[in-house]
Write a protein that holds these residues in place. Sequence first.
Motif, mmCIF file in Angstrom:
data_model
loop_
_atom_site.group_PDB
_atom_site.id
_atom_site.type_symbol
_atom_site.label_atom_id
_atom_site.label_comp_id
_atom_site.label_asym_id
_atom_site.label_seq_id
_atom_site.Cartn_x
_atom_site.Cartn_y
_atom_site.Cartn_z
ATOM 1 N N CYS A 65 -3.099 -38.451 -18.782
ATOM 2 C CA CYS A 65 -1.706 -38.052 -18.557
ATOM 3 C C CYS A 65 -1.671 -36.526 -18.506
ATOM 4 O O CYS A 65 -1.705 -35.867 -19.550
ATOM 5 N N PRO A 66 -1.625 -35.931 -17.319
ATOM 6 C CA PRO A 66 -1.677 -34.465 -17.249
ATOM 7 C C PRO A 66 -0.509 -33.790 -17.947
ATOM 8 O O PRO A 66 -0.668 -32.714 -18.511
ATOM 9 N N ILE A 67 0.665 -34.421 -17.944
ATOM 10 C CA ILE A 67 1.803 -33.820 -18.648
ATOM 11 C C ILE A 67 1.550 -33.846 -20.147
ATOM 12 O O ILE A 67 1.762 -32.847 -20.857
ATOM 13 N N GLY A 68 1.061 -34.977 -20.668
ATOM 14 C CA GLY A 68 0.765 -35.064 -22.091
ATOM 15 C C GLY A 68 -0.303 -34.076 -22.514
ATOM 16 O O GLY A 68 -0.197 -33.444 -23.576
ATOM 17 N N ALA A 69 -1.342 -33.930 -21.690
ATOM 18 C CA ALA A 69 -2.407 -32.975 -22.004
ATOM 19 C C ALA A 69 -1.860 -31.552 -22.045
ATOM 20 O O ALA A 69 -2.216 -30.758 -22.923
ATOM 21 N N MET A 70 -0.979 -31.236 -21.106
ATOM 22 C CA MET A 70 -0.371 -29.904 -21.078
ATOM 23 C C MET A 70 0.494 -29.691 -22.319
ATOM 24 O O MET A 70 0.413 -28.641 -22.978
ATOM 25 N N GLY A 73 -1.154 -28.888 -25.432
ATOM 26 C CA GLY A 73 -1.754 -27.559 -25.452
ATOM 27 C C GLY A 73 -3.210 -27.514 -25.073
ATOM 28 O O GLY A 73 -3.887 -26.493 -25.318
ATOM 29 N N PHE A 74 -3.715 -28.581 -24.459
ATOM 30 C CA PHE A 74 -5.129 -28.601 -24.103
ATOM 31 C C PHE A 74 -5.355 -27.912 -22.758
ATOM 32 O O PHE A 74 -4.496 -27.970 -21.862
ATOM 33 N N PRO A 75 -6.504 -27.256 -22.573
ATOM 34 C CA PRO A 75 -6.785 -26.595 -21.294
ATOM 35 C C PRO A 75 -6.917 -27.618 -20.172
ATOM 36 O O PRO A 75 -7.478 -28.702 -20.367
ATOM 37 N N LEU A 76 -6.383 -27.285 -19.007
ATOM 38 C CA LEU A 76 -6.414 -28.179 -17.863
ATOM 39 C C LEU A 76 -7.441 -27.701 -16.844
ATOM 40 O O LEU A 76 -7.454 -26.526 -16.475
ATOM 41 N N THR A 77 -8.283 -28.594 -16.398
ATOM 42 C CA THR A 77 -9.211 -28.275 -15.318
ATOM 43 C C THR A 77 -8.420 -28.096 -14.021
ATOM 44 O O THR A 77 -7.242 -28.455 -13.935
ATOM 45 N N GLU A 78 -9.086 -27.572 -13.004
ATOM 46 C CA GLU A 78 -8.411 -27.408 -11.715
ATOM 47 C C GLU A 78 -7.937 -28.746 -11.174
ATOM 48 O O GLU A 78 -6.828 -28.866 -10.628
ATOM 49 N N ALA A 79 -8.769 -29.771 -11.338
ATOM 50 C CA ALA A 79 -8.392 -31.100 -10.855
ATOM 51 C C ALA A 79 -7.175 -31.627 -11.602
ATOM 52 O O ALA A 79 -6.264 -32.219 -11.002
ATOM 53 N N LEU A 80 -7.136 -31.393 -12.900
ATOM 54 C CA LEU A 80 -6.007 -31.868 -13.698
ATOM 55 C C LEU A 80 -4.745 -31.066 -13.376
ATOM 56 O O LEU A 80 -3.642 -31.627 -13.350
ATOM 57 N N GLN A 81 -4.904 -29.790 -13.119
ATOM 58 C CA GLN A 81 -3.752 -28.982 -12.719
ATOM 59 C C GLN A 81 -3.177 -29.483 -11.400
ATOM 60 O O GLN A 81 -1.951 -29.533 -11.223
ATOM 61 N N ALA A 82 -4.073 -29.882 -10.479
ATOM 62 C CA ALA A 82 -3.608 -30.422 -9.198
ATOM 63 C C ALA A 82 -2.858 -31.740 -9.411
ATOM 64 O O ALA A 82 -1.806 -31.972 -8.801
ATOM 65 N N GLN A 83 -3.387 -32.603 -10.305
ATOM 66 C CA GLN A 83 -2.699 -33.857 -10.619
ATOM 67 C C GLN A 83 -1.328 -33.594 -11.230
ATOM 68 O O GLN A 83 -0.350 -34.267 -10.905
#
Length: 236
Positions: A65-70, A73-83
């Motif tokens: 869940c990219p929103i939950g990860a954000m 406070g966890f760092p987002l990879t480029e792929a996760l940022q795109a998601q």
Amino acid sequence: MSNTALAERLTIALGLDIRPIGLTFTDTPPDGVASPDRAVPSACGFWRLAEQSVFYAPAEAHNNCPIGAMVMGFPLTEALQAQLGELVTSMCDCSYLSPEGGDKIPGVWPSGAGILYGPLTDLAVDPQLVLIWLTPRQAMLYNEAAGTANWTAGAILSTGRPACAALPSALSSGAPTISWGCMGMRTFTEIPDDRLLAAVPGHSLESLVENLERSVASNDIMRAYYEGKKAALATA
């Protein structure tokens, strides 16, 4: 006071039928604590697993869940940022979220390399946050215990989508929060529709429990009064 004692008093005061959980952001889990044995679709999915046992979920375990990860406070990879960008765009396109609202979603800061989760009764460390599922009646008592039913006090912090935003909101404000939830939370946690999410900073839990017990006692007195009033009118 021990986590077990606080959990028991909290459960009795509110009449909880779902165990309260605790969580702590940490880089190093306690010795002997395992990671979950299966993936979950969202950060909030860990909350229900935590009702069953203590475990440590590293940052990457939250990436489904990219929103939950954000928000955690966890760092987002480029792929996760795109998601994340694609997901927020989709939410805005269907009018689920406004573009300006997406930019204001809070996050945990600073975070850790992962999160230690578990039933409050079983945690061997002090939780940074305690999460509780509340019915509307329980939320009434929670609101009173937090001091925000008082007209001279500020309103309790109430959040909406995403539900996980209640966690950084409680941490940053240092005060109890309530979330009405979001569709993701209700889908992934499968929590009953009549429940709200409460997030309590760990350092304020003991005072909240003490206030809850006083609120329950005062409400019992008022209920007896109202029941008497109702009975008197019924026989008049």
